[in-house]
Design an enzyme around this catalytic site. Sequence first.
Site, PDB file in Angstrom:
ATOM      1  N   ASN A   9       0.868  -1.182   0.000  1.00 59.53           N
ATOM      2  CA  ASN A   9       0.000   0.000   0.000  1.00 59.53           C
ATOM      3  C   ASN A   9       0.903   1.228   0.000  1.00 59.53           C
ATOM      4  OD1 ASN A   9      -1.814   2.035   0.453  1.00 59.53           O
ATOM      5  ND2 ASN A   9      -2.281   1.454   2.572  1.00 59.53           N
ATOM      6  N   TRP A  10       1.038   1.826  -1.177  1.00 61.53           N
ATOM      7  CA  TRP A  10       1.972   2.963  -1.302  1.00 61.53           C
ATOM      8  C   TRP A  10       1.406   4.237  -0.687  1.00 61.53           C
ATOM      9  CZ3 TRP A  10       3.805   2.534  -7.161  1.00 61.53           C
ATOM     10  CH2 TRP A  10       4.472   1.313  -7.327  1.00 61.53           C
ATOM     11  N   LYS A  11       0.142   4.230  -0.344  1.00 59.51           N
ATOM     12  CA  LYS A  11      -0.536   5.431   0.180  1.00 59.51           C
ATOM     13  C   LYS A  11      -0.312   6.599  -0.795  1.00 59.51           C
ATOM     14  CE  LYS A  11       0.185   3.581   4.761  1.00 59.51           C
ATOM     15  NZ  LYS A  11      -0.005   3.769   6.175  1.00 59.51           N
ATOM     16  N   HIS A  95      -9.547   1.007   4.944  1.00 61.78           N
ATOM     17  CA  HIS A  95      -8.270   1.255   5.621  1.00 61.78           C
ATOM     18  C   HIS A  95      -8.514   2.213   6.788  1.00 61.78           C
ATOM     19  CE1 HIS A  95      -4.179   2.612   6.353  1.00 61.78           C
ATOM     20  NE2 HIS A  95      -3.775   1.515   5.728  1.00 61.78           N
ATOM     21  N   GLU A  97      -6.968   4.703   7.764  1.00 67.94           N
ATOM     22  CA  GLU A  97      -6.817   6.122   7.409  1.00 67.94           C
ATOM     23  C   GLU A  97      -8.090   6.640   6.739  1.00 67.94           C
ATOM     24  OE1 GLU A  97      -3.084   5.720   5.315  1.00 67.94           O
ATOM     25  OE2 GLU A  97      -2.140   5.173   7.202  1.00 67.94           O
ATOM     26  N   GLU A 167      -5.413  -5.033  10.625  1.00 66.83           N
ATOM     27  CA  GLU A 167      -4.427  -3.963  10.766  1.00 66.83           C
ATOM     28  C   GLU A 167      -4.688  -3.198  12.062  1.00 66.83           C
ATOM     29  OE1 GLU A 167      -2.500  -2.835   6.852  1.00 66.83           O
ATOM     30  OE2 GLU A 167      -4.239  -1.558   7.071  1.00 66.83           O
ATOM     31  N   GLY A 173       2.266   2.371  10.616  1.00 66.97           N
ATOM     32  CA  GLY A 173       3.193   3.489  10.437  1.00 66.97           C
ATOM     33  C   GLY A 173       3.886   3.916  11.707  1.00 66.97           C
ATOM     34  N   SER A 212       3.340  -2.088  10.322  1.00 68.41           N
ATOM     35  CA  SER A 212       4.795  -2.059  10.488  1.00 68.41           C
ATOM     36  C   SER A 212       5.460  -3.397  10.180  1.00 68.41           C
ATOM     37  CB  SER A 212       5.170  -1.554  11.893  1.00 68.41           C
ATOM     38  OG  SER A 212       4.703  -0.225  12.065  1.00 68.41           O
ATOM     39  N   GLY A 233       2.755  -1.101   4.313  1.00 69.67           N
ATOM     40  CA  GLY A 233       2.767   0.311   3.945  1.00 69.67           C
ATOM     41  C   GLY A 233       4.188   0.783   3.675  1.00 69.67           C
ATOM     42  N   GLY A 234       4.805   1.394   4.691  1.00 73.16           N
ATOM     43  CA  GLY A 234       6.116   2.029   4.538  1.00 73.16           C
ATOM     44  C   GLY A 234       7.154   1.165   3.836  1.00 73.16           C
TER      45      GLY A 234
HETATM   46  C1  PEP Z   1      -0.859   0.214   5.969  1.00 71.15           C
HETATM   47  O1  PEP Z   1      -0.958   1.405   5.737  1.00 71.15           O
HETATM   48  O2  PEP Z   1      -1.729  -0.562   5.524  1.00 71.15           O
HETATM   49  C2  PEP Z   1       0.277  -0.256   6.752  1.00 71.15           C
HETATM   50  C3  PEP Z   1       0.233  -1.462   7.224  1.00 71.15           C
HETATM   51  O3  PEP Z   1       1.300   0.633   6.935  1.00 71.15           O
HETATM   52  P1  PEP Z   1       2.733   0.333   7.625  1.00 71.15           P
HETATM   53  O4  PEP Z   1       3.239  -0.980   7.053  1.00 71.15           O
HETATM   54  O5  PEP Z   1       3.583   1.479   7.242  1.00 71.15           O
HETATM   55  O6  PEP Z   1       2.488   0.214   9.077  1.00 71.15           O
END
Ligand code: PEP
Length: 252
Positions: A9-11, A95, A97, A167, A173, A212, A233-234
Amino acid sequence: MRTAIVAGNWKMNGNSESINELMGALVDNLQGLDAVETLVCPPAVYLSQVKGLIGDASVALGAQNASQFESGAFTGENAPGMLVDLGCQYVILGHSERRAIFGEKDADIAAKFAAAIEAGLTPILCVGETLEERESGNTMNVVGGQLKAVLDACGVESFAKAVIAYEPVWAIGTGKTATPEQAQEVHQAVRAIVAEYNAEVAAGVRILYGGSVNAANAAELFANADVDGGLVGGASLKANDFIAICRAAAEA
Ligand code: PEP
């Protein structure tokens, strides 16, 4: 047997140049990882570019959100059919967010989920609790409530064509990952909820962990019986990290 999925997930990150570079590395290094489905979810404006860069490599394309509407006067929205038109197979829905920043409610997410299925997309339904909810002993009330809202509205059969992502909001994040035991406990409980509706669907549905995930912790998370890969994500923005996470899923 459930085939693992690792979804990036590049956001709202990247530009044409950085995407060329990232996709070049992924396409070169993810070949032959047959034991895992790999998937990237760029910002909608870059979907066509990424589709072109994937070519005939075995990397799937997903969107980060979709409208519940088919077409019409919905400024700024992307219809599920448009995402299919651009080559998407998956769409992330619900999600945290989207829930926290854009106010999406369970009913909105259920409507989007139904519209995505109708258009032929595989929704990745995100569920997860905040730290406060976990610390007050409400993890499964929250996660179960988010899941049942969609199960009740869309029917358990639709989960034969969907993926669930657990999640924990406190892990997204933050660099704070759920322990493998915490992840397995919730994943098992999520599968048990689906099984209350239909045991066969529950046995087949992929449940991804997100929060994470990185190259160092992926293997121990994916080793759990009910963890079928990750939503990343990251670390999905760094080619070497994402490739290592995909390899960990293939070897789990
Ligand atoms: C996400 O945004 O779905 C996510 C899991 O982010 P991160 O891996 O950065 O925690």
